[in-house]
Design a protein around this motif. Structure first.
Motif, mmCIF file in Angstrom:
data_model
loop_
_atom_site.group_PDB
_atom_site.id
_atom_site.type_symbol
_atom_site.label_atom_id
_atom_site.label_comp_id
_atom_site.label_asym_id
_atom_site.label_seq_id
_atom_site.Cartn_x
_atom_site.Cartn_y
_atom_site.Cartn_z
ATOM 1 N N ALA A 142 0.836 -1.209 0.000
ATOM 2 C CA ALA A 142 0.000 0.000 0.000
ATOM 3 C C ALA A 142 0.866 1.253 0.000
ATOM 4 C CB ALA A 142 -0.942 -0.008 1.207
ATOM 5 N N CYS A 143 1.956 1.227 0.785
ATOM 6 C CA CYS A 143 2.897 2.353 0.775
ATOM 7 C C CYS A 143 3.473 2.539 -0.623
ATOM 8 C CB CYS A 143 4.035 2.115 1.769
ATOM 9 S SG CYS A 143 3.556 2.268 3.496
ATOM 10 N N ALA A 144 3.936 1.437 -1.215
ATOM 11 C CA ALA A 144 4.532 1.507 -2.549
ATOM 12 C C ALA A 144 3.532 2.013 -3.575
ATOM 13 C CB ALA A 144 5.060 0.132 -2.953
ATOM 14 N N ARG A 145 2.262 1.651 -3.403
ATOM 15 C CA ARG A 145 1.239 2.024 -4.382
ATOM 16 C C ARG A 145 1.003 3.535 -4.413
ATOM 17 N NH1 ARG A 145 -1.578 -1.179 -7.652
ATOM 18 N NH2 ARG A 145 -3.508 -0.403 -8.541
ATOM 19 N N ILE A 146 1.170 4.194 -3.259
ATOM 20 C CA ILE A 146 0.946 5.642 -3.227
ATOM 21 C C ILE A 146 2.269 6.424 -3.315
ATOM 22 C CG2 ILE A 146 -1.194 5.364 -1.904
ATOM 23 C CD1 ILE A 146 0.320 6.444 0.550
ATOM 24 N N GLY A 147 3.373 5.693 -3.487
ATOM 25 C CA GLY A 147 4.671 6.357 -3.608
ATOM 26 C C GLY A 147 5.305 6.741 -2.289
ATOM 27 N N ALA A 148 4.738 6.246 -1.174
ATOM 28 C CA ALA A 148 5.361 6.474 0.131
ATOM 29 C C ALA A 148 6.507 5.473 0.311
ATOM 30 C CB ALA A 148 4.334 6.318 1.251
ATOM 31 N N ILE A 149 7.467 5.813 1.161
ATOM 32 C CA ILE A 149 8.665 4.995 1.359
ATOM 33 C C ILE A 149 8.493 4.198 2.648
ATOM 34 C CG2 ILE A 149 11.161 5.070 1.692
ATOM 35 C CD1 ILE A 149 10.909 7.983 0.354
ATOM 36 N N HIS A 150 8.479 2.875 2.551
ATOM 37 C CA HIS A 150 8.290 2.083 3.783
ATOM 38 C C HIS A 150 9.628 1.708 4.401
ATOM 39 C CE1 HIS A 150 9.170 -1.811 1.835
ATOM 40 N NE2 HIS A 150 8.293 -1.530 0.881
ATOM 41 N N SER A 151 9.622 1.636 5.722
ATOM 42 C CA SER A 151 10.792 1.179 6.472
ATOM 43 C C SER A 151 10.296 0.176 7.512
ATOM 44 C CB SER A 151 11.497 2.361 7.150
ATOM 45 O OG SER A 151 12.661 1.922 7.816
ATOM 46 N N VAL A 152 10.475 -1.101 7.214
ATOM 47 C CA VAL A 152 9.995 -2.160 8.107
ATOM 48 C C VAL A 152 11.011 -2.357 9.231
ATOM 49 C CG1 VAL A 152 9.324 -4.593 8.294
ATOM 50 C CG2 VAL A 152 8.742 -3.293 6.224
ATOM 51 N N ILE A 153 10.510 -2.353 10.451
ATOM 52 C CA ILE A 153 11.343 -2.584 11.636
ATOM 53 C C ILE A 153 11.002 -3.974 12.168
ATOM 54 C CG2 ILE A 153 11.912 -1.781 13.962
ATOM 55 C CD1 ILE A 153 10.902 1.026 13.045
ATOM 56 N N PHE A 154 12.003 -4.822 12.301
ATOM 57 C CA PHE A 154 11.799 -6.190 12.773
ATOM 58 C C PHE A 154 10.979 -6.209 14.062
ATOM 59 C CE2 PHE A 154 13.861 -9.569 15.524
ATOM 60 C CZ PHE A 154 13.086 -10.609 15.043
ATOM 61 N N GLY A 155 9.947 -7.070 14.095
ATOM 62 C CA GLY A 155 9.005 -7.121 15.210
ATOM 63 C C GLY A 155 9.579 -7.591 16.533
ATOM 64 N N GLY A 156 10.887 -7.879 16.595
ATOM 65 C CA GLY A 156 11.513 -8.264 17.856
ATOM 66 C C GLY A 156 12.399 -7.177 18.443
ATOM 67 N N PHE A 157 12.455 -6.012 17.771
ATOM 68 C CA PHE A 157 13.335 -4.944 18.239
ATOM 69 C C PHE A 157 12.733 -4.173 19.418
ATOM 70 C CE2 PHE A 157 15.994 -4.298 14.119
ATOM 71 C CZ PHE A 157 16.940 -5.179 14.591
ATOM 72 N N SER A 158 13.607 -3.542 20.186
ATOM 73 C CA SER A 158 13.222 -2.816 21.393
ATOM 74 C C SER A 158 12.690 -1.429 21.058
ATOM 75 C CB SER A 158 14.445 -2.648 22.299
ATOM 76 O OG SER A 158 15.399 -1.796 21.654
ATOM 77 N N ALA A 159 12.142 -0.763 22.079
ATOM 78 C CA ALA A 159 11.642 0.601 21.923
ATOM 79 C C ALA A 159 12.752 1.547 21.460
ATOM 80 C CB ALA A 159 11.031 1.092 23.231
ATOM 81 N N GLN A 160 13.939 1.405 22.032
ATOM 82 C CA GLN A 160 15.058 2.267 21.637
ATOM 83 C C GLN A 160 15.428 2.049 20.170
ATOM 84 O OE1 GLN A 160 16.796 4.748 23.602
ATOM 85 N NE2 GLN A 160 17.305 5.211 21.472
ATOM 86 N N SER A 161 15.408 0.796 19.724
ATOM 87 C CA SER A 161 15.732 0.486 18.329
ATOM 88 C C SER A 161 14.707 1.092 17.377
ATOM 89 C CB SER A 161 15.797 -1.031 18.121
ATOM 90 O OG SER A 161 16.810 -1.603 18.920
ATOM 91 N N ILE A 162 13.424 1.060 17.785
ATOM 92 C CA ILE A 162 12.371 1.674 16.970
ATOM 93 C C ILE A 162 12.605 3.178 16.896
ATOM 94 C CG2 ILE A 162 9.887 2.145 16.788
ATOM 95 C CD1 ILE A 162 9.452 -0.488 18.365
ATOM 96 N N ALA A 163 12.827 3.799 18.052
ATOM 97 C CA ALA A 163 13.020 5.253 18.106
ATOM 98 C C ALA A 163 14.190 5.681 17.222
ATOM 99 C CB ALA A 163 13.244 5.701 19.550
ATOM 100 N N ASP A 164 15.298 4.946 17.282
ATOM 101 C CA ASP A 164 16.471 5.280 16.461
ATOM 102 C C ASP A 164 16.120 5.277 14.986
ATOM 103 O OD1 ASP A 164 18.013 5.437 18.744
ATOM 104 O OD2 ASP A 164 18.903 3.433 18.515
ATOM 105 N N ARG A 165 15.390 4.260 14.543
ATOM 106 C CA ARG A 165 15.075 4.110 13.122
ATOM 107 C C ARG A 165 14.016 5.102 12.662
ATOM 108 N NH1 ARG A 165 17.294 -0.169 15.152
ATOM 109 N NH2 ARG A 165 18.372 -1.722 13.859
ATOM 110 N N VAL A 166 13.021 5.352 13.500
ATOM 111 C CA VAL A 166 11.979 6.339 13.160
ATOM 112 C C VAL A 166 12.600 7.725 13.010
ATOM 113 C CG1 VAL A 166 9.954 7.554 14.090
ATOM 114 C CG2 VAL A 166 10.052 5.059 14.184
#
Length: 265
Positions: A89-113
């Motif tokens: 759906a992201c690709a269809r509207i030209g948005a750029i997706h960044s998948v974060i592995f579902g086992g990562f911590s809150a800090q890891s999510i914050a860093d990537r976001v």
């Protein structure tokens, strides 16, 4: 800094190659077969026509939330079909997706976001890993304390675990979908993008330092994953291709999602 270009000036949308072009001759063929965490529960099978419909509806859902071409969207979900649907759906509207592995911590999510500059995030309420239920939304809430720029969180209900919803920021996937007119969604054309526009950002694990965001663009990545899927795996029509990787890694992006779907597998 590497400077590589493929098919410069070419226009495309990868989802048209993954979905639309198969509808006439493979519309009723299975595109995605999902085995649940609990073997006693029902397997979900989505045909190319069904997957196309769900991606179009989800793309309209993202537009409804104000997500536009070029926006970065972080995705933090369990291994459910809706993760594939969210990416496409992201690709269809030209948005750029960044998948974060579902086992990562809150800090890891914050860093990537923060590094991606994402203002939008899609997650599940929770996920299963074996007998363990993991409250993904709680981890997201902890991460977003450090990411005040995130204005929009879409939550897919998967496990049914209790979650906190922040008014104005958090929205249930199924409730936002109620705003979508299915017929209008199916008729909305895919966004035309340049072959060198980014398709996704995927971060290294960070085990050897600060995670590095690797950017893959649309044209070259699409052709290479289709080519390598055909020639490395030597897929034959009607076979079932199984990939053990998590979609949170590039192997999952390439050989669960984009490569097989481009070839109508």
């Amino acid at each position: 800094e590497p400077k590589i270009e493929w098919f410069a000036g070419g226009k495309l949308n990868i989802t048209e190659n993954c979905l639309d072009r198969h509808l006439e001759d493979k519309g009723n063929d299975i595109a995605l077969c999902w085995e649940p965490n609990d073997p006693a529960k029902a397997v979900r099978k989505l045909s190319y026509r069904e997957l196309h419909r769900e991606v179009c509806r989800a793309a309209e859902m993202l537009r409804w939330q104000g997500i536009c071409k070029g926006d970065r969207v972080c995705i933090y979900m369990g291994m459910v079909p809706e993760l594939v649907i969210a990416m496409l759906a992201c690709a269809r509207i030209g948005a750029i997706h960044s998948v974060i592995f579902g086992g990562f911590s809150a800090q890891s999510i914050a860093d990537r976001v923060e590094d991606a500059g994402a203002r939008h995030l899609i997650c599940c309420d929770g996920a299963f890993r074996g007998a363990k239920e993991i409250a993904l939304k709680d981890i997201v809430d902890d991460a977003l304390v450090r990411c005040p720029a995130v204005a929009n969180v879409i939550v897919f209900r998967h496990t049914g675990c209790p979650v906190r919803m922040q008014e104005g920021r958090d929205h249930w996937w199924h409730e936002v979908l109620l705003n979508v007119d299915d017929q209008e969604a199916l008729q909305h054309p895919a966004e035309s993008v340049d072959s060198e526009d980014p398709l996704f950002i995927l971060y290294t694990s960070g085990s050897t330092g600060k995670p590095k965001g690797v950017v893959h663009t649309c044209g070259g990545y699409m052709v290479y994953t289709a080519y390598s899927f055909a020639n490395v795996f030597q897929y034959q029509p009607g076979q079932i291709h199984f990939c053990t990787a998590d979609i949170g890694w590039v192997t999952g992006h390439s050989y669960i999602v984009y490569g097989p779907l481009c070839l109508g597998a």
